[in-house]
Scaffold this motif. Structure first.
Motif, PDB file in Angstrom:
ATOM      1  N   GLU A   1      18.186  13.488  -1.421  1.00 17.25           N
ATOM      2  CA  GLU A   1      19.367  12.629  -1.365  1.00 17.25           C
ATOM      3  C   GLU A   1      20.584  13.365  -0.815  1.00 17.25           C
ATOM      4  OE1 GLU A   1      19.985   9.207  -2.079  1.00 17.25           O
ATOM      5  OE2 GLU A   1      17.814   9.229  -1.751  1.00 17.25           O
ATOM      6  N   ALA A   2      20.550  14.707  -0.888  1.00 15.93           N
ATOM      7  CA  ALA A   2      21.626  15.508  -0.278  1.00 15.93           C
ATOM      8  C   ALA A   2      21.361  15.757   1.200  1.00 15.93           C
ATOM      9  CB  ALA A   2      21.764  16.839  -1.012  1.00 15.93           C
ATOM     10  N   GLY A   3      20.232  15.245   1.714  1.00 17.66           N
ATOM     11  CA  GLY A   3      19.925  15.372   3.130  1.00 17.66           C
ATOM     12  C   GLY A   3      18.979  16.490   3.483  1.00 17.66           C
ATOM     13  N   GLY A   4      18.462  17.201   2.484  1.00 20.80           N
ATOM     14  CA  GLY A   4      17.594  18.334   2.733  1.00 20.80           C
ATOM     15  C   GLY A   4      16.120  17.987   2.683  1.00 20.80           C
ATOM     16  N   VAL A   5      15.297  19.029   2.798  1.00 18.27           N
ATOM     17  CA  VAL A   5      13.843  18.898   2.815  1.00 18.27           C
ATOM     18  C   VAL A   5      13.266  19.828   1.764  1.00 18.27           C
ATOM     19  CG1 VAL A   5      11.755  19.014   4.226  1.00 18.27           C
ATOM     20  CG2 VAL A   5      13.963  18.527   5.312  1.00 18.27           C
ATOM     21  N   ILE A   6      12.306  19.335   0.966  1.00 17.03           N
ATOM     22  CA  ILE A   6      11.614  20.182  -0.007  1.00 17.03           C
ATOM     23  C   ILE A   6      10.155  19.761  -0.043  1.00 17.03           C
ATOM     24  CG2 ILE A   6      12.404  18.690  -1.906  1.00 17.03           C
ATOM     25  CD1 ILE A   6      12.253  21.204  -3.733  1.00 17.03           C
ATOM     26  N   THR A   7       9.254  20.742   0.153  1.00 21.21           N
ATOM     27  CA  THR A   7       7.815  20.482   0.199  1.00 21.21           C
ATOM     28  C   THR A   7       7.080  21.694  -0.358  1.00 21.21           C
ATOM     29  OG1 THR A   7       7.411  21.504   2.367  1.00 21.21           O
ATOM     30  CG2 THR A   7       8.119  19.184   2.367  1.00 21.21           C
ATOM     31  N   ASP A   8       5.737  21.627  -0.315  1.00 17.58           N
ATOM     32  CA  ASP A   8       4.968  22.835  -0.559  1.00 17.58           C
ATOM     33  C   ASP A   8       4.927  23.662   0.722  1.00 17.58           C
ATOM     34  OD1 ASP A   8       2.979  21.806   1.128  1.00 17.58           O
ATOM     35  OD2 ASP A   8       1.566  21.395  -0.487  1.00 17.58           O
ATOM     36  N   TRP A   9       4.223  24.785   0.693  1.00 16.73           N
ATOM     37  CA  TRP A   9       4.226  25.686   1.848  1.00 16.73           C
ATOM     38  C   TRP A   9       3.438  25.132   3.026  1.00 16.73           C
ATOM     39  CZ3 TRP A   9       3.702  31.563   0.241  1.00 16.73           C
ATOM     40  CH2 TRP A   9       4.804  31.908  -0.550  1.00 16.73           C
ATOM     41  N   GLN A  10       2.679  24.060   2.817  1.00 20.46           N
ATOM     42  CA  GLN A  10       1.975  23.401   3.922  1.00 20.46           C
ATOM     43  C   GLN A  10       2.765  22.226   4.491  1.00 20.46           C
ATOM     44  OE1 GLN A  10       0.050  24.169   0.917  1.00 20.46           O
ATOM     45  NE2 GLN A  10      -0.252  26.082   2.029  1.00 20.46           N
ATOM     46  N   GLY A  11       3.931  21.984   3.921  1.00 24.69           N
ATOM     47  CA  GLY A  11       4.742  20.862   4.373  1.00 24.69           C
ATOM     48  C   GLY A  11       4.395  19.552   3.712  1.00 24.69           C
ATOM     49  N   LYS A  12       3.572  19.579   2.664  1.00 27.44           N
ATOM     50  CA  LYS A  12       3.168  18.353   1.976  1.00 27.44           C
ATOM     51  C   LYS A  12       4.175  17.994   0.884  1.00 27.44           C
ATOM     52  CE  LYS A  12      -1.745  19.428   2.602  1.00 27.44           C
ATOM     53  NZ  LYS A  12      -3.003  19.798   1.887  1.00 27.44           N
ATOM     54  N   PRO A  13       4.357  16.695   0.609  1.00 29.45           N
ATOM     55  CA  PRO A  13       5.266  16.289  -0.468  1.00 29.45           C
ATOM     56  C   PRO A  13       4.824  16.877  -1.803  1.00 29.45           C
ATOM     57  CG  PRO A  13       4.664  14.404   0.886  1.00 29.45           C
ATOM     58  CD  PRO A  13       3.776  15.537   1.320  1.00 29.45           C
ATOM     59  N   LEU A  14       5.790  17.174  -2.643  1.00 26.62           N
ATOM     60  CA  LEU A  14       5.498  17.749  -3.948  1.00 26.62           C
ATOM     61  C   LEU A  14       5.103  16.654  -4.939  1.00 26.62           C
ATOM     62  CD1 LEU A  14       8.476  20.257  -4.108  1.00 26.62           C
ATOM     63  CD2 LEU A  14       6.068  20.819  -3.702  1.00 26.62           C
ATOM     64  N   ASP A  15       4.061  16.944  -5.726  1.00 32.69           N
ATOM     65  CA  ASP A  15       3.636  16.011  -6.771  1.00 32.69           C
ATOM     66  C   ASP A  15       3.060  16.820  -7.929  1.00 32.69           C
ATOM     67  OD1 ASP A  15       1.031  16.761  -6.018  1.00 32.69           O
ATOM     68  OD2 ASP A  15       0.794  15.010  -4.713  1.00 32.69           O
ATOM     69  N   PHE A  16       2.431  16.142  -8.871  1.00 30.88           N
ATOM     70  CA  PHE A  16       1.923  16.819 -10.066  1.00 30.88           C
ATOM     71  C   PHE A  16       0.809  17.814  -9.742  1.00 30.88           C
ATOM     72  CE2 PHE A  16       3.957  13.147 -12.003  1.00 30.88           C
ATOM     73  CZ  PHE A  16       4.526  13.689 -13.153  1.00 30.88           C
ATOM     74  N   SER A  17       0.130  17.648  -8.622  1.00 32.29           N
ATOM     75  CA  SER A  17      -0.998  18.516  -8.287  1.00 32.29           C
ATOM     76  C   SER A  17      -0.655  19.579  -7.255  1.00 32.29           C
ATOM     77  CB  SER A  17      -2.178  17.674  -7.783  1.00 32.29           C
ATOM     78  OG  SER A  17      -1.827  16.963  -6.606  1.00 32.29           O
ATOM     79  N   SER A  18       0.594  19.729  -6.873  1.00 33.87           N
ATOM     80  CA  SER A  18       0.984  20.765  -5.911  1.00 33.87           C
ATOM     81  C   SER A  18       0.674  22.151  -6.466  1.00 33.87           C
ATOM     82  CB  SER A  18       2.472  20.654  -5.585  1.00 33.87           C
ATOM     83  OG  SER A  18       2.768  19.418  -4.970  1.00 33.87           O
ATOM     84  N   ASP A  19       0.467  23.114  -5.566  1.00 35.52           N
ATOM     85  CA  ASP A  19      -0.007  24.432  -5.991  1.00 35.52           C
ATOM     86  C   ASP A  19       1.094  25.373  -6.469  1.00 35.52           C
ATOM     87  OD1 ASP A  19       1.241  25.319  -3.667  1.00 35.52           O
ATOM     88  OD2 ASP A  19      -0.611  25.901  -2.640  1.00 35.52           O
ATOM     89  N   GLY A  20       2.330  24.918  -6.528  1.00 32.23           N
ATOM     90  CA  GLY A  20       3.407  25.736  -7.080  1.00 32.23           C
ATOM     91  C   GLY A  20       4.152  26.582  -6.079  1.00 32.23           C
ATOM     92  N   ARG A  21       3.734  26.518  -4.802  1.00 35.06           N
ATOM     93  CA  ARG A  21       4.474  27.226  -3.752  1.00 35.06           C
ATOM     94  C   ARG A  21       5.390  26.217  -3.075  1.00 35.06           C
ATOM     95  NH1 ARG A  21      -0.011  30.064  -0.187  1.00 35.06           N
ATOM     96  NH2 ARG A  21      -0.827  27.927  -0.218  1.00 35.06           N
ATOM     97  N   VAL A  22       6.692  26.477  -3.130  1.00 34.03           N
ATOM     98  CA  VAL A  22       7.711  25.496  -2.752  1.00 34.03           C
ATOM     99  C   VAL A  22       8.675  26.105  -1.752  1.00 34.03           C
ATOM    100  CG1 VAL A  22       9.665  24.141  -3.632  1.00 34.03           C
ATOM    101  CG2 VAL A  22       7.526  24.253  -4.942  1.00 34.03           C
ATOM    102  N   VAL A  23       9.102  25.295  -0.792  1.00 30.80           N
ATOM    103  CA  VAL A  23      10.146  25.719   0.135  1.00 30.80           C
ATOM    104  C   VAL A  23      11.128  24.561   0.308  1.00 30.80           C
ATOM    105  CG1 VAL A  23       8.706  25.079   2.120  1.00 30.80           C
ATOM    106  CG2 VAL A  23      10.658  26.608   2.451  1.00 30.80           C
TER     107      VAL A  23
END
Length: 260
Positions: free
Chosen positions: A221-243
């Protein structure tokens, strides 16, 4: 499309709940308390437990049909459409050490997609909030990411640096040479600073859903991007690597580095 009036009601209630709970955390800060080591080697204190219990009780009273995913007291109702995700003290090690950069995170998901997020920094008197279609704020004032779109111009925060180094020393070396300026850090505050335009990007590692889901609506909502290290949307099953990054171009450049 989310009902913005409904989201506003949930956000306002969640802000009240976390404000009350932050007073519990602060009542223990810089005090004497027992520290217990959990099975994953992370510490927990009575402040974590009392704070989460207060949040859970308030959520169950306000939204009895919703599920809860909490760090300290587990899960209930995860098959429900709406699930709240609670981290009562994000940065317990900082809390124990008297460092005032610990946070409190609360997310609301619908069908596993984050709809609103709150990041409180109780000792700093700051609260970041975001909800789909409602924008992002810090202490009630709108925030916006920076316009940085090149890594060599970026202020880069590297969270959990020692874990990244242990896993991949070469990648750590690359990160430590990246950006215009860089800082080693922990927990939620760097991502919040990124949403507010003070930091341009954050690389994070070894997180759990309660560590990152609240930041998704705030950053987006602030205009940025946040995903996992593969560029996939974050959800309950993400592997914990975040950018997280201020712009798509900067985010893409970081993803390319992380994939090397």
């Amino acid at each position: 499309m989310p009902d913005t009036a409904d989201l506003r009601r949930h956000l306002d209630t969640a802000l009240d709940i976390t404000e009350a709970a932050s007073r519990i955390a602060l009542s223990h800060f810089n005090g004497a308390f027992e520290i217990v080591t959990k099975s994953d080697a992370s510490p927990v204190t009575i402040a974590d437990q009392e704070t989460e219990q207060a949040i859970r009780n308030a959520l169950q009273q306000a939204f009895p049909e919703d599920g809860i995913f909490g760090e300290e007291y587990g899960t209930e109702g995860l098959n429900n459409e709406t699930v709240w995700v609670v981290d009562p003290i994000d940065g317990t090690r900082s809390f124990i050490a008297g460092v005032p950069l610990f946070g409190m995170l609360l997310a609301m998901t619908r069908n596993e997609i984050p709809q609103l997020g709150i990041c409180r920094l109780p000792a700093l008197g700051q609260v970041y909030a975001g909800a789909r279609g409602l924008g992002a704020t810090r202490n009630g004032s709108p925030i916006r990411v920076s316009d940085c779109n090149r890594l060599n111009e970026a202020m880069l925060f590297i969270n959990e640096g020692e874990k990244i180094y242990a896993e991949d020393p070469a990648l750590f070396d690359h990160l430590m040479a990246a950006g215009r300026l860089r800082r080693l850090a922990y927990d939620c505050q760097p991502h919040a600073l990124m949403a507010a335009g003070q930091v341009d990007a954050v690389v994070d590692f070894d997180l759990k859903p309660y560590d990152y889901l609240a930041m998704v609506p705030i950053i987006e909502e602030a205009g940025g991007v946040i995903t996992d290290w593969q560029g996939k949307p974050l959800d309950f099953s993400s592997d914990g690597r975040v950018v997280s990054a201020a712009t798509p171009d900067l985010h893409a450049e970081l993803l390319a580095m992380l994939a090397e």
